[in-house]
Scaffold this motif. Structure first.
Motif, mmCIF file in Angstrom:
data_model
loop_
_atom_site.group_PDB
_atom_site.id
_atom_site.type_symbol
_atom_site.label_atom_id
_atom_site.label_comp_id
_atom_site.label_asym_id
_atom_site.label_seq_id
_atom_site.Cartn_x
_atom_site.Cartn_y
_atom_site.Cartn_z
ATOM 1 N N MET A 194 0.827 -1.201 0.000
ATOM 2 C CA MET A 194 0.000 0.000 0.000
ATOM 3 C C MET A 194 0.870 1.263 0.000
ATOM 4 N N ILE A 195 1.854 1.288 0.866
ATOM 5 C CA ILE A 195 2.740 2.453 0.949
ATOM 6 C C ILE A 195 3.516 2.633 -0.349
ATOM 7 N N GLY A 196 3.973 1.517 -0.938
ATOM 8 C CA GLY A 196 4.698 1.602 -2.209
ATOM 9 C C GLY A 196 3.836 2.165 -3.318
ATOM 10 N N ALA A 197 2.574 1.738 -3.392
ATOM 11 C CA ALA A 197 1.662 2.246 -4.428
ATOM 12 C C ALA A 197 1.390 3.736 -4.234
ATOM 13 N N ALA A 198 1.159 4.133 -2.981
ATOM 14 C CA ALA A 198 0.892 5.542 -2.698
ATOM 15 C C ALA A 198 2.105 6.408 -3.029
ATOM 16 N N MET A 199 3.300 5.919 -2.679
ATOM 17 C CA MET A 199 4.517 6.664 -2.980
ATOM 18 C C MET A 199 4.723 6.803 -4.480
ATOM 19 N N LEU A 200 4.475 5.751 -5.224
ATOM 20 C CA LEU A 200 4.632 5.797 -6.676
ATOM 21 C C LEU A 200 3.644 6.779 -7.299
ATOM 22 N N PHE A 201 2.405 6.784 -6.797
ATOM 23 C CA PHE A 201 1.375 7.663 -7.343
ATOM 24 C C PHE A 201 1.705 9.140 -7.078
ATOM 25 N N THR A 202 2.039 9.458 -5.821
ATOM 26 C CA THR A 202 2.326 10.861 -5.510
ATOM 27 C C THR A 202 3.617 11.321 -6.172
ATOM 28 N N LEU A 203 4.613 10.414 -6.286
ATOM 29 C CA LEU A 203 5.857 10.759 -6.958
ATOM 30 C C LEU A 203 5.618 11.055 -8.437
ATOM 31 N N SER A 204 4.700 10.316 -9.051
ATOM 32 C CA SER A 204 4.357 10.547 -10.461
ATOM 33 C C SER A 204 3.708 11.915 -10.643
ATOM 34 N N ILE A 205 2.795 12.258 -9.724
ATOM 35 C CA ILE A 205 2.124 13.556 -9.815
ATOM 36 C C ILE A 205 3.122 14.701 -9.669
#
Length: 460
Positions: A126-137
């Motif tokens: 979950m944390i990895g997915a959230a980090m990837l999403f916010t990093l992309s934005i």
């Protein structure tokens, strides 16, 4: 930012999300009509969750990209918690709002993703997915020029996702009868966040004075700076007064606006109130159009008469008497000790430099623009009279200087590095804090990297 504006942004992107989700839903239904009739309940639930998630993604894209034009800003700030420090020292509703919104924006992500895929019920996934999403934005904002890449945004987004994840897992834990203790563990991020923010605001309201906006969120880099002083710095502490501004509530500001426009024979029903948390904004439309801005913290205010846009209207020079006569309809009082000077064609300024009289201190300036029809159509009144509250013992010039050497002052260089600093004079001045107190500060008249500037260091 006003609450109405926030709601408007959410509504605008919500409608966009609904339209896109409905369109995708219709397309999916047309392509899978036969299989839908035989679908199980779990499949339908997943489709609903998927629709919600797609709608959420569209809203995030709308908020982070579609509500900004290209060139909005484009830089990198890797200083963690700088936005918190800035919000604290300014103690601005707007700055706190941005922090809250960045957290809240990712709460739905943390809620929905574990429900869509069991793999994301594991915290690391979950944390990895959230980090990837916010990093992309953040990366896309930087590349496209639609925003700033900030470490704080990454932190706040991730915190929001973790809070959302905790809400989902806490609910599922209760549903699966794993016990209240297990649910409370998942709710820990939310509880800790609420306690920390509550503690910040409780501390602020418990302390005597407010925060000073002159304190920087990030220190200047003084490691390579060549510092010279042309003054002898006193090592003794002084006792000086603290004053307070005539702060206003929203209700008192409304009364002021009503009386102000009443002197101009304007019907109160014609006044549009579009105030912000820290500032009253009052507009009058029609043949005579005006905008009055009123700062709650110290009562300073400015006016624009939009007839200045009429054909033939131009700033024009006049003597002090004519300009004063034109100001009478606004009810402005100019202190006798104020000095008058011409700034440019039709632009004038009255200035008072910390004139003390008894328990009062008057400070600031009144800027006006006089036009060729014999009227003042713009003014900015920052002449404020403060009332003495008490005497306080402040740090010495030497102590303030040591803080300066540590980079504890506002600076405007991009890399925050100071090459040379020359101090020519130091004196006691004043700065308004977030609670309306006029606090003593040290003003260092300096030359920083070849540019003259006044460096302010808190005295208390």
């Amino acid at each position: 930012m006003r609450l109405a504006e926030l709601i408007g942004i959410v509504k605008e992107n919500f409608y966009l999300a609904v339209v896109v989700v409905i369109a995708l839903g219709v397309l999916f239904f047309l392509l899978n009509r036969s299989s839908m009739h035989h679908g199980k309940g779990d499949t339908k639930k997943r489709l609903v969750l998927l629709a919600l998630f797609i709608g959420y993604l569209i809203m995030v894209i709308g908020v982070t990209f579609l509500n900004r034009g290209p060139g909005y800003t484009s830089n990198v700030d890797l200083s963690l918690f700088s936005s918190y420090r800035e919000a604290w020292y300014l103690y601005s509703t707007r700055h706190w709002q941005f922090i809250y919104l960045n957290i809240l924006m990712f709460v739905p992500f943390g809620i929905l993703v574990p429900l869509l895929n069991p793999r994301f019920k594991q915290a690391l996934w979950m944390i990895g997915a959230a980090m990837l999403f916010t990093l992309s934005i953040e990366s896309l904002q930087l590349i496209t020029g639609y925003g700033t890449f900030e470490a704080d945004d990454l932190f706040n987004n991730l915190l929001g996702a973790v809070i959302g994840y905790g809400l989902t897992m806490g609910f599922l834990s209760l549903k699966e009868k794993k016990g209240v203790k297990s649910s409370l563990i998942y709710l820990t991020p939310l509880l800790v966040t609420v306690i920390l923010f509550g503690s910040i605001f409780a501390y602020y309201h418990s302390k005597e004075y407010g925060n000073l906006s002159i304190v920087p969120a990030n220190r200047a880099d003084m490691k390579q700076a060549e510092v010279t002083t042309n003054v002898t710095l006193d090592g003794s502490r002084k006792t000086v007064p603290v004053y307070r501004a005539p702060s206003y509530t929203k209700e008192r500001a409304d009364e002021f606006a009503g009386e102000f426009f009443g002197r101009m024979k304007i019907d109160p029903a014609e006044i549009e109130d579009i105030s912000y948390p820290d500032e009253g904004l009052y507009r009058v439309h029609g043949d005579s159009a005006y905008q009055l801005s009123f700062r709650f913290l110290d009562g300073s205010h400015s006016l624009t008469d939009f007839s200045l846009l009429d054909d033939g209207r131009e700033p024009e020079d006049a003597d002090e008497g004519k300009v004063k006569a034109s100001l009478k309809k606004y009810g402005l009082e100019i202190p006798s000790e104020a000095s008058f000077q011409r700034i440019d064609t039709g632009k004038y300024e009255w200035t008072v430099d910390q004139e003390a009289s008894g328990n009062r201190l008057t400070d600031g300036e009144l800027s006006v623009t006089y036009y060729n029809d014999g009227t003042v159509k713009e003014f900015d009144n920052r002449l404020v009279t403060y009332e003495k509250q008490k005497d306080v013992r402040i740090k010495s010039e030497q102590e303030a200087y040591q803080e300066l050497l540590k980079g504890k002052f506002q600076h405007f260089s991009e890399n925050r590095k100071i090459g040379s600093l020359q101090i020519d004079e130091v004196r006691i001045s004043y700065a308004l804090d977030s609670k309306g107190y006029y606090q003593p500060v040290y003003a260092f008249q300096s030359i920083v990297d070849g540019t003259e500037m006044t460096i302010l260091v808190p005295g208390i």
